[in-house]
Design a protein around this motif. Structure first.
Motif, PDB file in Angstrom:
ATOM      1  N   SER A 136       0.818  -1.215   0.000  1.00 25.67           N
ATOM      2  CA  SER A 136       0.000   0.000   0.000  1.00 25.67           C
ATOM      3  C   SER A 136       0.852   1.266   0.000  1.00 25.67           C
ATOM      4  O   SER A 136       0.498   2.273  -0.622  1.00 25.67           O
ATOM      5  CB  SER A 136      -0.940   0.002   1.207  1.00 25.67           C
ATOM      6  OG  SER A 136      -1.861  -1.063   1.125  1.00 25.67           O
ATOM      7  N   ARG A 137       1.988   1.238   0.710  1.00 27.79           N
ATOM      8  CA  ARG A 137       2.824   2.438   0.810  1.00 27.79           C
ATOM      9  C   ARG A 137       3.296   2.898  -0.565  1.00 27.79           C
ATOM     10  O   ARG A 137       3.248   4.093  -0.893  1.00 27.79           O
ATOM     11  CB  ARG A 137       4.027   2.171   1.723  1.00 27.79           C
ATOM     12  CG  ARG A 137       4.931   3.393   1.918  1.00 27.79           C
ATOM     13  CD  ARG A 137       6.003   3.116   2.968  1.00 27.79           C
ATOM     14  NE  ARG A 137       6.926   2.072   2.537  1.00 27.79           N
ATOM     15  CZ  ARG A 137       8.010   2.305   1.790  1.00 27.79           C
ATOM     16  NH1 ARG A 137       8.281   3.532   1.374  1.00 27.79           N
ATOM     17  NH2 ARG A 137       8.817   1.313   1.470  1.00 27.79           N
ATOM     18  N   GLY A 138       3.759   1.947  -1.385  1.00 32.95           N
ATOM     19  CA  GLY A 138       4.228   2.297  -2.723  1.00 32.95           C
ATOM     20  C   GLY A 138       3.111   2.795  -3.618  1.00 32.95           C
ATOM     21  O   GLY A 138       3.290   3.741  -4.391  1.00 32.95           O
ATOM     22  N   VAL A 139       1.939   2.158  -3.511  1.00 33.12           N
ATOM     23  CA  VAL A 139       0.788   2.586  -4.308  1.00 33.12           C
ATOM     24  C   VAL A 139       0.400   4.015  -3.942  1.00 33.12           C
ATOM     25  O   VAL A 139       0.108   4.850  -4.809  1.00 33.12           O
ATOM     26  CB  VAL A 139      -0.401   1.628  -4.110  1.00 33.12           C
ATOM     27  CG1 VAL A 139      -1.649   2.164  -4.808  1.00 33.12           C
ATOM     28  CG2 VAL A 139      -0.057   0.237  -4.644  1.00 33.12           C
ATOM     29  N   LYS A 140       0.404   4.338  -2.649  1.00 30.74           N
ATOM     30  CA  LYS A 140       0.060   5.694  -2.209  1.00 30.74           C
ATOM     31  C   LYS A 140       1.025   6.722  -2.786  1.00 30.74           C
ATOM     32  O   LYS A 140       0.617   7.801  -3.225  1.00 30.74           O
ATOM     33  CB  LYS A 140       0.054   5.761  -0.684  1.00 30.74           C
ATOM     34  CG  LYS A 140      -1.168   5.104  -0.034  1.00 30.74           C
ATOM     35  CD  LYS A 140      -1.163   5.329   1.467  1.00 30.74           C
ATOM     36  CE  LYS A 140      -2.428   4.768   2.109  1.00 30.74           C
ATOM     37  NZ  LYS A 140      -2.467   5.022   3.566  1.00 30.74           N
ATOM     38  N   GLU A 141       2.301   6.379  -2.806  1.00 28.21           N
ATOM     39  CA  GLU A 141       3.291   7.325  -3.316  1.00 28.21           C
ATOM     40  C   GLU A 141       3.072   7.631  -4.785  1.00 28.21           C
ATOM     41  O   GLU A 141       3.113   8.793  -5.215  1.00 28.21           O
ATOM     42  CB  GLU A 141       4.710   6.781  -3.094  1.00 28.21           C
ATOM     43  CG  GLU A 141       5.185   6.855  -1.645  1.00 28.21           C
ATOM     44  CD  GLU A 141       6.697   6.705  -1.548  1.00 28.21           C
ATOM     45  OE1 GLU A 141       7.412   7.376  -2.309  1.00 28.21           O
ATOM     46  OE2 GLU A 141       7.149   5.903  -0.710  1.00 28.21           O
ATOM     47  N   VAL A 142       2.821   6.602  -5.592  1.00 26.54           N
ATOM     48  CA  VAL A 142       2.673   6.825  -7.022  1.00 26.54           C
ATOM     49  C   VAL A 142       1.345   7.513  -7.322  1.00 26.54           C
ATOM     50  O   VAL A 142       1.258   8.348  -8.243  1.00 26.54           O
ATOM     51  CB  VAL A 142       2.823   5.494  -7.804  1.00 26.54           C
ATOM     52  CG1 VAL A 142       1.566   4.648  -7.743  1.00 26.54           C
ATOM     53  CG2 VAL A 142       3.207   5.761  -9.251  1.00 26.54           C
ATOM     54  N   VAL A 143       0.296   7.211  -6.571  1.00 26.98           N
ATOM     55  CA  VAL A 143      -1.002   7.858  -6.787  1.00 26.98           C
ATOM     56  C   VAL A 143      -0.936   9.345  -6.440  1.00 26.98           C
ATOM     57  O   VAL A 143      -1.522  10.190  -7.128  1.00 26.98           O
ATOM     58  CB  VAL A 143      -2.098   7.144  -5.970  1.00 26.98           C
ATOM     59  CG1 VAL A 143      -3.384   7.964  -5.937  1.00 26.98           C
ATOM     60  CG2 VAL A 143      -2.383   5.765  -6.563  1.00 26.98           C
ATOM     61  N   GLN A 144      -0.202   9.679  -5.404  1.00 25.62           N
ATOM     62  CA  GLN A 144      -0.063  11.084  -5.022  1.00 25.62           C
ATOM     63  C   GLN A 144       0.828  11.858  -5.993  1.00 25.62           C
ATOM     64  O   GLN A 144       0.556  13.028  -6.300  1.00 25.62           O
ATOM     65  CB  GLN A 144       0.524  11.186  -3.611  1.00 25.62           C
ATOM     66  CG  GLN A 144      -0.486  10.917  -2.503  1.00 25.62           C
ATOM     67  CD  GLN A 144       0.137  11.062  -1.125  1.00 25.62           C
ATOM     68  OE1 GLN A 144       1.259  10.613  -0.886  1.00 25.62           O
ATOM     69  NE2 GLN A 144      -0.591  11.680  -0.207  1.00 25.62           N
ATOM     70  N   SER A 145       1.880  11.222  -6.484  1.00 28.49           N
ATOM     71  CA  SER A 145       2.844  11.920  -7.339  1.00 28.49           C
ATOM     72  C   SER A 145       2.334  12.077  -8.773  1.00 28.49           C
ATOM     73  O   SER A 145       2.584  13.106  -9.406  1.00 28.49           O
ATOM     74  CB  SER A 145       4.179  11.170  -7.356  1.00 28.49           C
ATOM     75  OG  SER A 145       4.732  11.078  -6.061  1.00 28.49           O
ATOM     76  N   CYS A 146       1.641  11.061  -9.275  1.00 25.29           N
ATOM     77  CA  CYS A 146       1.156  11.098 -10.668  1.00 25.29           C
ATOM     78  C   CYS A 146      -0.273  11.637 -10.672  1.00 25.29           C
ATOM     79  O   CYS A 146      -1.246  10.875 -10.663  1.00 25.29           O
ATOM     80  CB  CYS A 146       1.216   9.706 -11.294  1.00 25.29           C
ATOM     81  SG  CYS A 146       2.873   8.990 -11.312  1.00 25.29           S
ATOM     82  N   THR A 147      -0.401  12.932 -10.702  1.00 21.42           N
ATOM     83  CA  THR A 147      -1.703  13.574 -10.507  1.00 21.42           C
ATOM     84  C   THR A 147      -2.649  13.393 -11.689  1.00 21.42           C
ATOM     85  O   THR A 147      -3.846  13.655 -11.562  1.00 21.42           O
ATOM     86  CB  THR A 147      -1.505  15.078 -10.257  1.00 21.42           C
ATOM     87  OG1 THR A 147      -0.749  15.644 -11.334  1.00 21.42           O
ATOM     88  CG2 THR A 147      -0.741  15.296  -8.947  1.00 21.42           C
ATOM     89  N   ARG A 148      -2.123  12.937 -12.850  1.00 17.58           N
ATOM     90  CA  ARG A 148      -2.980  12.713 -14.022  1.00 17.58           C
ATOM     91  C   ARG A 148      -3.366  11.236 -14.179  1.00 17.58           C
ATOM     92  O   ARG A 148      -4.043  10.876 -15.145  1.00 17.58           O
ATOM     93  CB  ARG A 148      -2.265  13.170 -15.288  1.00 17.58           C
ATOM     94  CG  ARG A 148      -1.935  14.668 -15.314  1.00 17.58           C
ATOM     95  CD  ARG A 148      -1.086  15.005 -16.532  1.00 17.58           C
ATOM     96  NE  ARG A 148      -1.746  14.632 -17.772  1.00 17.58           N
ATOM     97  CZ  ARG A 148      -1.114  14.366 -18.907  1.00 17.58           C
ATOM     98  NH1 ARG A 148       0.222  14.397 -18.952  1.00 17.58           N
ATOM     99  NH2 ARG A 148      -1.779  14.059 -20.003  1.00 17.58           N
TER     100      ARG A 148
END
Length: 559
Positions: free
Chosen positions: A491-503
């Motif tokens: 989950s931690r990695g998924v959260k990071e990419v979802v927050q960083s890739c705003t599109r």
């Protein structure tokens, strides 16, 4: 930039033709842009996600021309009725893959201007349904009824004959996969639809070469014909003048067939205006036949020789002399070919835009030779080349620096060193497939951004939370991320990419170890998300479905 509204409208129409989804972001810029996007939007996709707001969408986009159903599991008939009453002047309707064929009787007069209709892969397609297509859409020019799932009531000749009698303006039709139709169906189409320009009938086992000759002679405007399975019947052959009566034929597909060099010579001597030729997976033809054919058609733009196992590097070197105008070539699964063929092609075919060379022997050749060429190729598919190594991949990237789509999955000897060099050399990349590249251990050395990358398939055990965090930082423009098989993603990695890739619009988490509550967090943290594929073991509740749909996002298992 202070441009007249008419100029912005032209720009937005161009964007709409390329990918209408990009209009969504533009509509948020200003009220003027919102008004223009509402005006130029021509395509709409009906899904479970868009259903609750469909009435508003139809009022907002009053110039829609094309409607498509996708990932839709509700009552299609009520939606079609709503479309017919909306006053929209629709030209194209696509209900492919739906679980049943809807009743069209209520739309007989209201959608009579439909010019394109597709119901490919639909379940329970019956003869009465084909009759209703002909009655309800008399102006139809393009029709796709391919590969229906109609085992209890398969389509037979009488249905095609009835259909063709009502579609006098038909230009293109695909009847592939209706494997009980015979010569009678094709003859009726050729006789009744006199303007026919394109006909596709793959996997129609009871269509004979005699019928194909009739269509070629009778359909004087025919530009494209796609067939497979020729020659499976004993003593089946073509007459010497079979192709002489097709002055407009520019596209010819004869895939998965038992052909002969004599047939290739008939095609060659017919002097057709051929631009596209497909001979994939054909048996019994030889290099001499292929060479003779290609010497006669040196203006070909599209060539598909996939699966011709006799082809060698020396043969390809001899063929490319006649292929200088190619924009597309497919040599996948030609097991004898190596990188020698690849570099000969990009050196000779200066107009090449797309090349497929999957499942070959690419990588065993001597890498010492360097070319003085920078290919303009945009799309390159080299997956499944198990001998491909970093040195070869880097050489490809040096000679193809403008590539935008690169698929190189299932190349186990490729490492992070090779990938990093590719990313440095190919700054135009928008789509990258690294699935199954087990030689990659990490991408920690990625110290530069990839602002144009929109699609990434990063399936594999090398991908973990740390790698996802780096992907999020270096690929801020990602729209689609496929993490299937990434067993080390949490989950931690998924959260990071979802927050960083705003599109980010789509993410596939099959086999990832994520917590139940992450899905509600994802749509709240990133409003652009439109589709989530959860882990295979996860069964979303109705409440979760409803919550995500209220945020414009669909959750569905991997098909």
């Amino acid at each position: 930039m202070d441009l007249p509204e008419e100029c912005w409208e032209l720009i937005f129409r161009f964007i709409d033709q390329d990918d209408y989804r990009f209009l969504e972001s533009l509509s948020l810029v200003s009220t003027s842009f919102l008004s223009i996007t509402n005006l130029v939007r021509s395509t709409f996709t009906v899904t479970d996600r868009t259903l609750p707001f469909l009435h508003r969408h139809l009022l907002r986009f009053h110039n829609l021309k094309r409607v498509r159903f996708h990932d839709f599991h509700e009552d299609i008939e009520s939606i079609l009725l709503q479309l017919s009453l909306s006053g929209l002047d629709l030209e194209s309707l696509d209900i492919s893959g739906m679980p049943y064929f809807p009743d069209l009787s209520g739309m007989k007069k209201k959608m009579s201007n439909i010019k394109e209709f597709s119901c490919s892969g639909i379940s329970e397609l019956r003869e009465v349904d084909l009759v209703s297509i002909g009655v309800c859409f008399p102006s139809l020019q393009k029709l796709d009824i391919s590969y229906p799932d109609s085992i209890p009531n398969p389509i037979v000749d009488s249905a095609i004959i009835s259909l063709s009698s009502n579609l006098k303006n038909l230009l293109k039709i695909n009847v592939s996969g209706n494997n009980l139709i015979t010569d009678k169906s094709l003859i009726s189409l050729s006789q009744n639809c006199v303007l026919l320009r394109e006909i596709v009938f793959r996997d129609c086992d009871f269509v004979s070469s005699r019928c194909i000759e009739f269509v070629l002679r009778n359909s004087r405007y025919l530009e494209s014909i796609a067939i497979n399975g020729i020659g499976f019947r004993p003593r089946e052959s073509f007459s010497e003048d079979a192709f002489l009566s097709s002055p407009c034929l520019s596209e010819l597909e004869l895939s998965d067939s038992f052909l002969s060099d004599e047939l290739l010579r008939l095609v060659a001597d017919a002097k057709l205006p051929l631009k596209k030729l497909v001979l994939s997976s054909c048996q019994f033809i030889t290099f001499d036949g292929v060479l003779y054919l290609l010497t006669k058609y040196q203006t070909l733009l599209h060539l598909n020789l996939e699966g011709l196992s006799f082809l060698s590097d020396d043969m390809v070197k001899e063929l490319v002399v006649f292929l200088g105008r190619l924009t597309f070539v497919n040599l996948s699964f030609c097991a004898k070919l190596t990188g020698v063929s690849f570099f000969n092609i990009i050196e000779r075919c200066v107009s090449l835009q797309c090349m497929r060379m999957e499942g070959t022997n690419f990588g065993v050749e001597d890498d010492s030779k360097e070319l003085c060429v920078k290919s303009r190729i945009k799309s390159l598919y080299i997956s499944g080349n198990r001998n491909m190594r970093d040195e070869c991949l880097v050489k490809i990237s040096r000679h193809c620096p403008f590539v935008e789509t690169l698929e190189m999955g299932q190349c186990p000897d490729i490492t992070e060193d090779g990938i990093l060099e590719v990313l440095r050399n190919c700054s135009e990349l928008t789509s990258l497939d690294l699935s199954g590249c087990s030689g990659i251990r990490s991408l920690d050395a990625l110290d530069f951004e990839l602002p144009k990358l929109e699609t990434l398939r990063a399936c594999g055990t090398w991908n973990d939370d740390q790698a996802l965090g780096l992907i999020g930082k270096r690929c801020p423009g990602l729209l689609r991320l496929d993490l299937r098989g990434c067993l080390n993603v949490r989950s931690r990695g998924v959260k990071e990419v979802v927050q960083s890739c705003t599109r980010l619009r789509e993410i596939n988490l099959t086999n990832c170890e994520v917590l139940y509550g992450i899905f509600t967090w994802m749509v709240c943290a990133n409003p652009s998300l439109r589709k989530i594929v959860p882990p295979w073991w996860f069964s979303p509740s109705k409440n979760l479905h409803k919550f995500l749909l209220s945020h414009g996002c669909l959750i569905c298992p991997d098909p």
